[in-house]
Design a protein around this motif. Sequence first.
Motif, PDB file in Angstrom:
ATOM      1  N   ASP A  71      44.742  79.385   7.676  1.00 52.42           N
ATOM      2  CA  ASP A  71      44.481  79.496   6.242  1.00 52.42           C
ATOM      3  C   ASP A  71      43.451  78.477   5.767  1.00 52.42           C
ATOM      4  O   ASP A  71      42.912  78.598   4.670  1.00 52.42           O
ATOM      5  CB  ASP A  71      45.768  79.414   5.414  1.00 52.42           C
ATOM      6  CG  ASP A  71      46.476  78.084   5.526  1.00 52.42           C
ATOM      7  OD1 ASP A  71      45.917  77.147   6.128  1.00 52.42           O
ATOM      8  OD2 ASP A  71      47.597  77.975   5.003  1.00 52.42           O
ATOM      9  N   ARG A  75      41.371  82.679   3.616  1.00 53.75           N
ATOM     10  CA  ARG A  75      42.333  83.414   2.802  1.00 53.75           C
ATOM     11  C   ARG A  75      41.598  84.613   2.213  1.00 53.75           C
ATOM     12  O   ARG A  75      41.890  85.077   1.110  1.00 53.75           O
ATOM     13  CB  ARG A  75      42.903  82.538   1.681  1.00 53.75           C
ATOM     14  CG  ARG A  75      43.835  81.422   2.140  1.00 53.75           C
ATOM     15  CD  ARG A  75      44.440  80.696   0.959  1.00 53.75           C
ATOM     16  NE  ARG A  75      45.282  79.590   1.331  1.00 53.75           N
ATOM     17  CZ  ARG A  75      46.583  79.672   1.596  1.00 53.75           C
ATOM     18  NH1 ARG A  75      47.172  80.860   1.555  1.00 53.75           N
ATOM     19  NH2 ARG A  75      47.288  78.612   1.900  1.00 53.75           N
ATOM     20  N   ILE A 134      48.057  87.269   7.036  1.00 54.01           N
ATOM     21  CA  ILE A 134      49.220  86.592   6.446  1.00 54.01           C
ATOM     22  C   ILE A 134      48.752  85.556   5.420  1.00 54.01           C
ATOM     23  O   ILE A 134      49.340  85.427   4.339  1.00 54.01           O
ATOM     24  CB  ILE A 134      50.071  85.922   7.536  1.00 54.01           C
ATOM     25  CG1 ILE A 134      50.747  87.001   8.402  1.00 54.01           C
ATOM     26  CG2 ILE A 134      51.115  84.997   6.930  1.00 54.01           C
ATOM     27  CD1 ILE A 134      51.449  86.443   9.621  1.00 54.01           C
ATOM     28  N   ALA A 135      47.689  84.824   5.748  1.00 56.27           N
ATOM     29  CA  ALA A 135      47.163  83.820   4.825  1.00 56.27           C
ATOM     30  C   ALA A 135      46.689  84.464   3.528  1.00 56.27           C
ATOM     31  O   ALA A 135      46.894  83.933   2.432  1.00 56.27           O
ATOM     32  CB  ALA A 135      46.015  83.053   5.485  1.00 56.27           C
ATOM     33  N   LYS A 137      47.795  87.361   2.282  1.00 55.90           N
ATOM     34  CA  LYS A 137      48.974  87.854   1.568  1.00 55.90           C
ATOM     35  C   LYS A 137      49.676  86.716   0.834  1.00 55.90           C
ATOM     36  O   LYS A 137      50.112  86.872  -0.310  1.00 55.90           O
ATOM     37  CB  LYS A 137      49.946  88.524   2.539  1.00 55.90           C
ATOM     38  CG  LYS A 137      51.166  89.142   1.857  1.00 55.90           C
ATOM     39  CD  LYS A 137      52.012  89.914   2.845  1.00 55.90           C
ATOM     40  CE  LYS A 137      53.237  90.515   2.165  1.00 55.90           C
ATOM     41  NZ  LYS A 137      52.879  91.453   1.098  1.00 55.90           N
ATOM     42  N   ASP A 138      49.764  85.559   1.481  1.00 55.39           N
ATOM     43  CA  ASP A 138      50.376  84.393   0.847  1.00 55.39           C
ATOM     44  C   ASP A 138      49.589  84.000  -0.402  1.00 55.39           C
ATOM     45  O   ASP A 138      50.174  83.673  -1.441  1.00 55.39           O
ATOM     46  CB  ASP A 138      50.417  83.239   1.842  1.00 55.39           C
ATOM     47  CG  ASP A 138      50.949  81.957   1.225  1.00 55.39           C
ATOM     48  OD1 ASP A 138      52.157  81.907   0.931  1.00 55.39           O
ATOM     49  OD2 ASP A 138      50.164  81.007   1.033  1.00 55.39           O
ATOM     50  N   TYR A 139      48.272  84.031  -0.307  1.00 50.04           N
ATOM     51  CA  TYR A 139      47.412  83.698  -1.443  1.00 50.04           C
ATOM     52  C   TYR A 139      47.651  84.664  -2.603  1.00 50.04           C
ATOM     53  O   TYR A 139      47.791  84.248  -3.755  1.00 50.04           O
ATOM     54  CB  TYR A 139      45.947  83.756  -1.000  1.00 50.04           C
ATOM     55  CG  TYR A 139      44.945  83.657  -2.121  1.00 50.04           C
ATOM     56  CD1 TYR A 139      44.613  82.424  -2.686  1.00 50.04           C
ATOM     57  CD2 TYR A 139      44.317  84.802  -2.616  1.00 50.04           C
ATOM     58  CE1 TYR A 139      43.689  82.336  -3.713  1.00 50.04           C
ATOM     59  CE2 TYR A 139      43.386  84.718  -3.641  1.00 50.04           C
ATOM     60  CZ  TYR A 139      43.075  83.488  -4.181  1.00 50.04           C
ATOM     61  OH  TYR A 139      42.158  83.400  -5.210  1.00 50.04           O
ATOM     62  N   GLN A 141      50.318  86.528  -3.143  1.00 53.77           N
ATOM     63  CA  GLN A 141      51.668  86.370  -3.679  1.00 53.77           C
ATOM     64  C   GLN A 141      51.767  85.160  -4.597  1.00 53.77           C
ATOM     65  O   GLN A 141      52.465  85.201  -5.621  1.00 53.77           O
ATOM     66  CB  GLN A 141      52.673  86.245  -2.534  1.00 53.77           C
ATOM     67  CG  GLN A 141      52.915  87.558  -1.803  1.00 53.77           C
ATOM     68  CD  GLN A 141      53.864  87.408  -0.623  1.00 53.77           C
ATOM     69  OE1 GLN A 141      53.970  86.330  -0.023  1.00 53.77           O
ATOM     70  NE2 GLN A 141      54.560  88.474  -0.294  1.00 53.77           N
ATOM     71  N   ARG A 142      51.080  84.092  -4.251  1.00 52.92           N
ATOM     72  CA  ARG A 142      51.057  82.907  -5.116  1.00 52.92           C
ATOM     73  C   ARG A 142      50.477  83.260  -6.480  1.00 52.92           C
ATOM     74  O   ARG A 142      51.022  82.874  -7.520  1.00 52.92           O
ATOM     75  CB  ARG A 142      50.229  81.795  -4.483  1.00 52.92           C
ATOM     76  CG  ARG A 142      50.870  81.093  -3.300  1.00 52.92           C
ATOM     77  CD  ARG A 142      49.854  80.157  -2.677  1.00 52.92           C
ATOM     78  NE  ARG A 142      50.368  79.517  -1.492  1.00 52.92           N
ATOM     79  CZ  ARG A 142      50.960  78.339  -1.490  1.00 52.92           C
ATOM     80  NH1 ARG A 142      51.129  77.684  -2.618  1.00 52.92           N
ATOM     81  NH2 ARG A 142      51.399  77.800  -0.360  1.00 52.92           N
ATOM     82  N   GLU A 174      50.466  73.276  -3.059  1.00 52.79           N
ATOM     83  CA  GLU A 174      50.283  73.028  -1.632  1.00 52.79           C
ATOM     84  C   GLU A 174      51.095  71.810  -1.173  1.00 52.79           C
ATOM     85  O   GLU A 174      51.711  71.836  -0.099  1.00 52.79           O
ATOM     86  CB  GLU A 174      48.801  72.818  -1.317  1.00 52.79           C
ATOM     87  CG  GLU A 174      47.971  74.086  -1.421  1.00 52.79           C
ATOM     88  CD  GLU A 174      46.497  73.848  -1.216  1.00 52.79           C
ATOM     89  OE1 GLU A 174      45.743  74.817  -1.119  1.00 52.79           O
ATOM     90  OE2 GLU A 174      46.088  72.661  -1.167  1.00 52.79           O
ATOM     91  N   ASP A 177      54.713  72.743  -1.060  1.00 53.22           N
ATOM     92  CA  ASP A 177      54.979  73.572   0.121  1.00 53.22           C
ATOM     93  C   ASP A 177      55.016  72.729   1.390  1.00 53.22           C
ATOM     94  O   ASP A 177      55.678  73.098   2.373  1.00 53.22           O
ATOM     95  CB  ASP A 177      53.898  74.655   0.258  1.00 53.22           C
ATOM     96  CG  ASP A 177      54.045  75.753  -0.781  1.00 53.22           C
ATOM     97  OD1 ASP A 177      53.092  76.526  -0.947  1.00 53.22           O
ATOM     98  OD2 ASP A 177      55.111  75.817  -1.427  1.00 53.22           O
ATOM     99  N   ASN A 203      56.504  78.287  -9.907  1.00 51.26           N
ATOM    100  CA  ASN A 203      56.438  78.905  -8.589  1.00 51.26           C
ATOM    101  C   ASN A 203      57.751  79.565  -8.180  1.00 51.26           C
ATOM    102  O   ASN A 203      57.772  80.488  -7.368  1.00 51.26           O
ATOM    103  CB  ASN A 203      56.050  77.882  -7.532  1.00 51.26           C
ATOM    104  CG  ASN A 203      54.592  77.447  -7.663  1.00 51.26           C
ATOM    105  OD1 ASN A 203      53.804  78.093  -8.359  1.00 51.26           O
ATOM    106  ND2 ASN A 203      54.234  76.355  -7.015  1.00 51.26           N
TER     107      ASN A 203
END
Length: 205
Positions: A71, A75, A134-135, A137-139, A141-142, A174, A177, A203
Amino acid sequence: MFVRAYLRASTSAQDAYRARQALGAFAAHHHQKIASYYSENASGASPNRVELRRLLADAYAGDVLLVESIDRLSRLPTDDWKRLRTKIDAKGLRVVALDLPTSHAAMQKTPGDDFTFRMLDAINAMMLDMMAAIARKDYEQRRERQAQGIEKAKAEGRYRGRPINPALHRRVSELLDAGLSIRKVAQHAQCSTSTVQRVKSMNLE
């Protein structure tokens, strides 16, 4: 072997010192030295990164592009990631990420027999694409959670515009996390603990 390390921070306040130390220790563990560092403050969702472009321009076939995690490299949306991958492949670069064990074989001076090398290369390419997806998708979703938090606050009459600037929000998120305490996050992000608590609650919504 020429190892080029790429360090990306999301905000100007983010300190890449820890990542630089981690990359240096990883290279030393594999009996290698990092010949060049490329560091910048930019979003991984942006395809326009000056230092990454400079790294690609400087690189030669067989060089290693070393990152702490995928990531940090990307992203990006699918099409932009494919374009970046094409440039990396065209240069003959081998991507090695600390969080991608299948890539670590590229740090070896003698990778072994040709069949094993080619198999590991194919597996690594597949894993690289998977982790980039995945990176991304995480971005997404955030961003979705942030938007939902704002909409909920608006519906409840609690929203008074952006509580903090987006760059600081990303930085705080970040650090949270990464498992840092609220006090430590506030110190590293140079903001108040109440700001950190506000980001944390948004969050979780």
